[in-house]
Design a protein around this motif. Structure first.
Motif, PDB file in Angstrom:
ATOM      1  N   TYR A 232       0.835  -1.205   0.000  1.00 55.75           N
ATOM      2  CA  TYR A 232       0.000   0.000   0.000  1.00 55.75           C
ATOM      3  C   TYR A 232       0.867   1.253   0.000  1.00 55.75           C
ATOM      4  CZ  TYR A 232      -3.848   3.110   1.316  1.00 55.75           C
ATOM      5  OH  TYR A 232      -4.782   4.107   1.344  1.00 55.75           O
ATOM      6  N   ALA A 233       2.004   1.211   0.679  1.00 54.23           N
ATOM      7  CA  ALA A 233       2.906   2.364   0.724  1.00 54.23           C
ATOM      8  C   ALA A 233       3.557   2.609  -0.641  1.00 54.23           C
ATOM      9  CB  ALA A 233       3.984   2.153   1.780  1.00 54.23           C
ATOM     10  N   ILE A 234       3.895   1.544  -1.352  1.00 53.36           N
ATOM     11  CA  ILE A 234       4.517   1.686  -2.671  1.00 53.36           C
ATOM     12  C   ILE A 234       3.556   2.340  -3.653  1.00 53.36           C
ATOM     13  CG2 ILE A 234       5.406   0.400  -4.664  1.00 53.36           C
ATOM     14  CD1 ILE A 234       6.516  -1.647  -2.671  1.00 53.36           C
ATOM     15  N   ASP A 235       2.306   1.884  -3.625  1.00 56.51           N
ATOM     16  CA  ASP A 235       1.337   2.427  -4.586  1.00 56.51           C
ATOM     17  C   ASP A 235      -0.072   2.217  -4.055  1.00 56.51           C
ATOM     18  OD1 ASP A 235      -0.064   3.343  -6.744  1.00 56.51           O
ATOM     19  OD2 ASP A 235       0.500   1.725  -8.103  1.00 56.51           O
ATOM     20  N   SER A 236      -0.624   3.243  -3.440  1.00 59.04           N
ATOM     21  CA  SER A 236      -1.959   3.137  -2.857  1.00 59.04           C
ATOM     22  C   SER A 236      -3.062   3.279  -3.896  1.00 59.04           C
ATOM     23  CB  SER A 236      -2.145   4.211  -1.777  1.00 59.04           C
ATOM     24  OG  SER A 236      -2.030   5.505  -2.351  1.00 59.04           O
ATOM     25  N   GLN A 237      -2.718   3.743  -5.112  1.00 59.06           N
ATOM     26  CA  GLN A 237      -3.731   3.986  -6.136  1.00 59.06           C
ATOM     27  C   GLN A 237      -3.874   2.814  -7.110  1.00 59.06           C
ATOM     28  OE1 GLN A 237      -5.591   6.730  -5.827  1.00 59.06           O
ATOM     29  NE2 GLN A 237      -4.320   7.180  -4.036  1.00 59.06           N
ATOM     30  N   GLY A 238      -2.937   1.891  -7.086  1.00 62.15           N
ATOM     31  CA  GLY A 238      -2.990   0.761  -8.005  1.00 62.15           C
ATOM     32  C   GLY A 238      -2.203   1.032  -9.277  1.00 62.15           C
ATOM     33  N   GLY A 239      -1.809  -0.020  -9.954  1.00 66.60           N
ATOM     34  CA  GLY A 239      -1.063   0.118 -11.202  1.00 66.60           C
ATOM     35  C   GLY A 239       0.341  -0.421 -11.111  1.00 66.60           C
ATOM     36  N   ASN A 240       0.923  -0.457  -9.915  1.00 67.80           N
ATOM     37  CA  ASN A 240       2.263  -1.000  -9.741  1.00 67.80           C
ATOM     38  C   ASN A 240       2.157  -2.508  -9.534  1.00 67.80           C
ATOM     39  OD1 ASN A 240       4.608  -1.925  -7.924  1.00 67.80           O
ATOM     40  ND2 ASN A 240       5.323   0.061  -8.674  1.00 67.80           N
TER      41      ASN A 240
END
Length: 494
Positions: free
Chosen positions: A30-38
Motif C-alpha cells: 500500500y505504501a509503494i502504490d496506494s492507487q494501483g497500477g504498480n
C-alpha cells in the motif's frame, strides 16, 4: 471456564503467528502504490490479503488442532470440513436454493458468514467430536472408518445442524448490531466513544463488521471513510469514527505488548518478545493489530476488556477535541501520513501526542492488572506456544488414558502387542520415528538388521516388510491406529 478460554487462546497462537508477515506485505504494498497500477505493489497486497481475508479458515484449523486432546492432524482436517460446510451451506447463492427463498429476500448478514467467529465455532465443534469419537471402534466390516477417520464424517453431519441453527440465529444478531450502530450514531463524540468500545469488544466474534458498515460506509449515510478521502463534510467531524484508532493501534497496543513482555516469566521472554516485537511493528506501520489482540483476548479476557475501555476513551477524546485523520486500510503510520495531507483532516498531528499518552496508559493499566490480578498473560505461567513434535502433540503431554479404556480387553491386547513389537524392533533407541497408514506401521529405524521378524509376527501382526537399511513396515490390519497409539504411549513410558 477460565482454563478452557486459556486453552482456546493458546490454540490461536498457530494461526496468529502468520498474521504479522501478511500485514507487513499489505502495508508495504500500500505504501509503494496506494492507487494501483504498480505490479510489485499488487503482488504484495494480494499475497497479504490472501491470509488476512481467510482468518475464518485459519482459526477453524488452529482451534480444531489446539483443542483436540492429542493434536493430531485429522482434527485440523475436521475443522476445515466444518468451516467449509457452514460457509457453503449459508452462502447466499447456495442458501436461496436450499430454503427456496429469492436472493433479494435473504438477510444481508449471510454475506459476512465467513468470519473469525464462524471459524472458532467450526474448530470447537470439530475438536469436541474428535475428542469424543477419535478412539471409537466400529464393527470389523467398517473398521477402516474407525477412530480418527470417523471424525471428519461426523463433523460434516454435525455442521448441517449447526448451519440450521445459525440460519435462524445469525441474522437477528448481525442485524441487531447494525440497528444498535444506527442508534449510537446520533450521539456525537459520545457515540464515537461507544463505537470504539463495541468495535474492539466484538473483534473476537467478527461481528465488528456490522458496526463498521454503519459508521465507515454508506449504509445509513455516514460513510466516514468515503467522505474523509473525498474531503466532503464538516472539518473536525468527518473522520471522527477513525481518528481515535491511530493512538491505540500505533502506540497503545505496542505498549500493551511491552507490558506483557515485561511481566512474562524470564524463561519465556525470548519467545514472548519475538511475538510482540513483530506485532508492534505491524501495528505501528500498518495498523493491523490482530497479532497482538488475539494473543491475549482469550488467555486473559480481563486485559482485552481493558483494551476495549481504553479504545473507547481514545475515540471519544479524539472526537471531542475534533482531531481527525482517516484510513483506507487501517490506522497505522502509512495511512496516518497519507491522510494527514487530506484537506478535511483537522489537527491530525495532535493524535501523535494523544498516542504517546495512551502508550503510557496502556503500559500502566496492563502492568497493574497483570500484577495485581495475577493474570496468566502470555508467557507468565507457562510457554507461549504449543511445542509440537512429529505431529503428535506437546512433548511430555500425551493425553491420559481413560481408566475404563485401559480395562477394555481389546485395548489391553493392543498395549501388549505394542510392547512385543517395540521389543522386537530393538527397543525405543532403535526407532527414529513412525507413522501409520490404513493397515501398516511405517517405521524409520537406525538398523533393520536387529529386527526380530518372527517375534513381531508372534505378537499378532500379519507380517513385516524390510524396506532397506533404515525402513520397515509392520502389517497390522484395520486396527492399526490403535496399535500405533499404544506404541506411542509404551515408548513414552520407557
Amino acid at each position: 471456564m477460565y482454563p478452557y478460554l486459556q486453552r482456546l487462546g493458546r490454540s490461536l497462537m498457530l494461526p496468529v503467528a502468520v498474521l504479522p508477515v501478511a500485514a507487513l506485505m499489505l502495508g508495504i504494498g500500500y505504501a509503494i502504490d496506494s492507487q494501483g497500477g504498480n505490479q510489485f505493489s499488487a503482488l504484495l497486497m494480494t499475497a497479504g490479503d490472501t491470509i488476512l481475508s481467510n482468518l475464518g479458515i485459519l482459526f477453524a484449523l488452529g482451534v480444531a488442532l489446539g483443542m483436540s486432546n492429542d493434536r493430531d492432524g485429522s482434527s485440523a482436517l475436521s475443522g476445515l470440513v466444518a468451516f467449509l460446510m457452514v460457509t457453503t451451506l449459508l452462502k447466499p447463492d447456495k442458501l436461496t436454493d436450499i430454503v427456496n427463498i429469492p436472493l433479494e429476500e435473504l438477510s444481508y448478514s449471510f454475506e459476512k458468514i465467513d468470519n473469525a467467529f464462524i471459524g472458532i465455532i467450526s474448530g470447537l465443534t470439530a475438536s469436541s467430536l474428535y475428542n469424543k469419537f477419535s478412539k471409537t471402534r466400529l464393527p470389523d466390516a467398517f473398521a477402516f472408518f474407525s477412530g480418527r477417520r470417523m471424525v471428519p464424517i461426523l463433523t460434516s453431519i454435525a455442521m448441517i445442524f449447526v448451519s440450521g441453527l445459525l440460519y435462524f440465529i445469525w441474522p437477528p444478531v448481525y442485524e441487531g448490531l447494525v440497528g444498535f450502530g444506527e442508534w449510537i450514531s446520533g450521539m456525537g463524540w459520545f457515540g464515537a466513544a461507544l463505537y470504539g468500545f463495541f468495535n474492539r469488544l466484538l473483534i473476537p466474534t467478527g461481528l465488528h463488521h456490522a458496526l463498521n458498515a454503519v459508521f465507515w460506509f454508506d449504509l445509513i449515510g455516514i460513510n466516514d471513510i468515503g467522505n474523509f478521502w473525498a474531503s466532503v463534510g464538516e472539518k473536525g467531524v468527518t473522520g471522527m469514527y477513525q481518528a481515535g484508532f491511530f493512538p491505540v493501534m500505533m502506540f497503545g497496543l505496542p505498549a500493551a505488548g511491552l507490558a506483557i513482555y515485561r511481566k512474562a516469566d524470564p524463561r519465556y521472554r525470548k519467545e514472548v518478545g519475538s511475538l510482540y516485537l513483530a506485532g508492534a511493528v505491524t501495528a505501528f506501520v500498518t495498523g493491523v493489530t490482530e497479532p497482538i489482540e488475539f494473543s491475549f483476548m482469550f488467555i486473559a479476557p480481563v486485559l482485552y476488556f481493558a483494551h476495549a475501555i481504553l479504545s473507547m476513551l481514545s475515540l471519544g477524546f479524539a472526537a471531542f477535541m475534533q482531531w481527525t485523520a482517516g484510513f483506507g486500510f487501517s490506522a497505522g503510520a502509512i495511512d496516518f501520513i497519507l491522510s494527514s495531507q487530506i484537506p478535511i483532516a483537522n489537527k491530525p498531528f495532535l493524535l501523535i501526542l494523544q498516542g504517546l499518552v495512551f502508550a503510557g496508559l496502556y503500559y500502566l493499566v496492563f502492568s497493574f492488572l497483570i500484577e495485581k490480578l495475577d493474570i496468566a498473560s502470555p508467557g507468565r505461567k507457562g510457554p507461549l506456544s504449543l511445542d509440537f513434535d512429529a505431529g503428535r502433540g506437546r512433548k511430555g503431554s500425551l493425553p491420559e488414558k481413560d481408566s475404563k479404556e485401559l480395562k477394555d480387553s481389546k485395548a489391553e491386547k493392543e498395549y501388549q502387542q505394542a510392547r512385543r513389537i517395540l521389543e522386537a524392533l530393538g527397543g525405543k533407541d532403535n526407532i527414529e520415528n513412525f507413522t501409520n497408514c490404513a493397515t501398516r506401521l511405517r517405521l524409520n529405524v537406525k538398523d533393520t538388521s536387529v529386527i526380530d521378524q518372527e517375534k513381531i509376527k508372534s505378537s499378532g501382526a500379519a507380517g513385516v516388510k524390510i524396506m532397506g537399511e533404515n525402513a520397515a513396515h509392520v502389517i497390522i490390519g484395520t486396527n492399526v491406529q490403535f496399535v500405533a497409539d499404544a506404541l506411542h504411549d509404551v515408548m513414552d513410558e520407557e
